[in-house]
Design a protein around this motif. Sequence first.
Motif, PDB file in Angstrom:
ATOM      1  N   GLU A 199       7.518   2.642 -29.315  1.00 20.55           N
ATOM      2  CA  GLU A 199       6.523   1.777 -28.684  1.00 20.55           C
ATOM      3  C   GLU A 199       6.854   1.508 -27.212  1.00 20.55           C
ATOM      4  O   GLU A 199       6.038   0.931 -26.499  1.00 20.55           O
ATOM      5  CB  GLU A 199       6.403   0.462 -29.458  1.00 20.55           C
ATOM      6  N   ASN A 200       8.012   1.933 -26.772  1.00 18.56           N
ATOM      7  CA  ASN A 200       8.366   1.840 -25.350  1.00 18.56           C
ATOM      8  C   ASN A 200       7.813   3.076 -24.637  1.00 18.56           C
ATOM      9  O   ASN A 200       8.557   3.903 -24.114  1.00 18.56           O
ATOM     10  CB  ASN A 200       9.877   1.736 -25.187  1.00 18.56           C
ATOM     11  N   ASP A 207       4.294   4.876 -22.276  1.00 21.14           N
ATOM     12  CA  ASP A 207       3.357   4.547 -21.190  1.00 21.14           C
ATOM     13  C   ASP A 207       2.010   4.068 -21.722  1.00 21.14           C
ATOM     14  O   ASP A 207       1.324   3.284 -21.070  1.00 21.14           O
ATOM     15  CB  ASP A 207       3.157   5.766 -20.289  1.00 21.14           C
ATOM     16  N   PHE A 208       1.643   4.559 -22.884  1.00 14.75           N
ATOM     17  CA  PHE A 208       0.414   4.090 -23.526  1.00 14.75           C
ATOM     18  C   PHE A 208       0.693   3.877 -25.013  1.00 14.75           C
ATOM     19  O   PHE A 208       1.269   4.745 -25.677  1.00 14.75           O
ATOM     20  CB  PHE A 208      -0.724   5.104 -23.359  1.00 14.75           C
ATOM     21  N   LYS A 254       5.855  -4.261 -21.537  1.00 12.20           N
ATOM     22  CA  LYS A 254       4.809  -4.053 -20.522  1.00 12.20           C
ATOM     23  C   LYS A 254       5.235  -4.614 -19.158  1.00 12.20           C
ATOM     24  O   LYS A 254       4.925  -4.043 -18.109  1.00 12.20           O
ATOM     25  CB  LYS A 254       3.512  -4.713 -20.997  1.00 12.20           C
ATOM     26  N   ASN A 290       7.530  -2.060 -17.530  1.00 13.55           N
ATOM     27  CA  ASN A 290       6.942  -0.767 -17.178  1.00 13.55           C
ATOM     28  C   ASN A 290       5.549  -0.988 -16.609  1.00 13.55           C
ATOM     29  O   ASN A 290       4.576  -1.156 -17.353  1.00 13.55           O
ATOM     30  CB  ASN A 290       6.876   0.139 -18.411  1.00 13.55           C
ATOM     31  N   ARG A 347       3.461   0.937 -15.437  1.00 18.38           N
ATOM     32  CA  ARG A 347       2.485   1.967 -15.805  1.00 18.38           C
ATOM     33  C   ARG A 347       1.911   1.752 -17.215  1.00 18.38           C
ATOM     34  O   ARG A 347       0.920   2.365 -17.587  1.00 18.38           O
ATOM     35  CB  ARG A 347       3.126   3.360 -15.758  1.00 18.38           C
ATOM     36  N   MET A 348       2.568   0.928 -18.008  1.00 17.27           N
ATOM     37  CA  MET A 348       2.236   0.807 -19.429  1.00 17.27           C
ATOM     38  C   MET A 348       0.846   0.199 -19.639  1.00 17.27           C
ATOM     39  O   MET A 348       0.469  -0.782 -19.001  1.00 17.27           O
ATOM     40  CB  MET A 348       3.272  -0.053 -20.142  1.00 17.27           C
ATOM     41  N   LYS A 349       0.100   0.831 -20.566  1.00 15.74           N
ATOM     42  CA  LYS A 349      -1.196   0.294 -20.981  1.00 15.74           C
ATOM     43  C   LYS A 349      -1.199   0.195 -22.507  1.00 15.74           C
ATOM     44  O   LYS A 349      -0.612   1.031 -23.193  1.00 15.74           O
ATOM     45  CB  LYS A 349      -2.337   1.167 -20.480  1.00 15.74           C
ATOM     46  N   VAL A 350      -1.894  -0.827 -23.021  1.00 17.55           N
ATOM     47  CA  VAL A 350      -1.901  -1.111 -24.455  1.00 17.55           C
ATOM     48  C   VAL A 350      -3.335  -1.215 -24.945  1.00 17.55           C
ATOM     49  O   VAL A 350      -4.180  -1.844 -24.291  1.00 17.55           O
ATOM     50  CB  VAL A 350      -1.141  -2.427 -24.762  1.00 17.55           C
TER      51      VAL A 350
END
Length: 482
Positions: free
Chosen positions: A84-85, A87-88, A115, A118, A120-123
């Motif tokens: 789960e770590n 980018d998306f 998030k 990072n 860049r991360m999107k959820v």
Amino acid sequence: MYDNQKFEEEIAAVDLNAPAPQDEHTRELYYIAKLKNIISKRSAEAGRPLTACTVTFGCQMNARDSEKLSGTLSRAGFVLTDSENADFVIFNTCTVRDNADQRTFGHLGRISHLKKQNPRMKVAVCGCMMQEQGNVDRIHKSVDLIFGTHNIYRFAEYLFEVYDTDEKITQIWNRSDQIVESQPTERKYPYKSGINIMFGCDNYCSYCIVPYVRGRERSREPVDILREVEMLAADGVKEVMLLGQNVNSYGRGLADPISFAALLREVAQVDGIGRVRFMTPHPKDLSDELIEVVRDTPNIARHIHLPLQSGSDRILKKMNRHYTKEQYIALAQKIRDSIEDVSITTDIIVGFPGETEEDVNDTIDVIERVGFDNAYTFIYSPRRGTPAARMEDQVPEEKVHEGFDRVLATVQHSAKERSMRLQGRVMEALIEEPNAQKEGYLTARLSNNMIVHVPGDISLIGTFRPVLLKECRGFYYFGELQ
């Protein structure tokens, strides 16, 4: 299902400067191609490929939907990961019971910290839980994309909008008359696959949220289902599972109605398919035709999951289940008398509003008389929006747990007795995966759904092999390949 190689070719041929097509399949190709262009640029900026993780809660239909989500992400240029770590991250949710909701909220709480680390991360969050507005209101500020059960085939379009605008997107539909099953897939297992044959439910059991979040029943055309099975077989799949909220209802809304039993017979005849399973039939309308098809077709699994929910006529009526205790027992006995080596598993709810000790005793009586091979036993969970949640006679927690413990003990005794009957038999098993606890062992599954662990090499995974059942461990066996 759509041929993944053909998908790649069609994506490469998309004109990115053209307007979005209206046809859902070509529209999906269009947005995957546009998304792929963006992800390529962002990967270059990051100096590495962007990663994506799909997290699944709930039923086999959700698992199948997640394979489509992963397929889209892979075609768009993400590298898939189990972490789960990433980018998306997308959570495909279940809302059948409260603990499913709480698990999702727990994951979202943990991911909020990742998030922050990072940028860049999107959820994203999708699935049944998002069809309830209260859940959407609770999370919409902390995630980038929300959609529900009716528009999963628009995933590529929504994800493109999120990455193109860097803004949050929420798209919840209350219904959809379309069935779009042309998405690319990334199967978890190369040798077996679920197949959605219908969507929604018209039964409206008083405790169940599914009809409200999945909608009314809609069946896929049999020709499309059979084409998908043939493509899966050509791709090396040996076992398929036909999926629906109530598979007995399959075909009723089609222009040319066909029974589920007839579809099942056709699927079992596809070359290369060694075993066919199905989930889930309803006791109120499981037909003699279906029993006969299972009995007469060797490669249909000797396993019928037949949800009981309660053994009390009074509670069954409050649940809106449309059968009685004795009708259920008679049906189970007919199945046992007709199908050799069949296993019958079930679902049981304990603590439904108004349930008394006598009602629990009725449930225990059914368990003992039917002799279930296993059961999924649940404590009743009120679901907002269902009739049962508004019933006044909710059972005290102490009484619920007391009844649950009694039911569970009876189920475990029944399952062990049924399992012991197989000791010393040689039966065909599908070798599924390496055993996670015992090095050098493989985990296999019999036609009747019994698990057996055997010593063997991973090269056997995905093949059918005769197995001697040597040592019963209650719910599973240790055995030897023959």
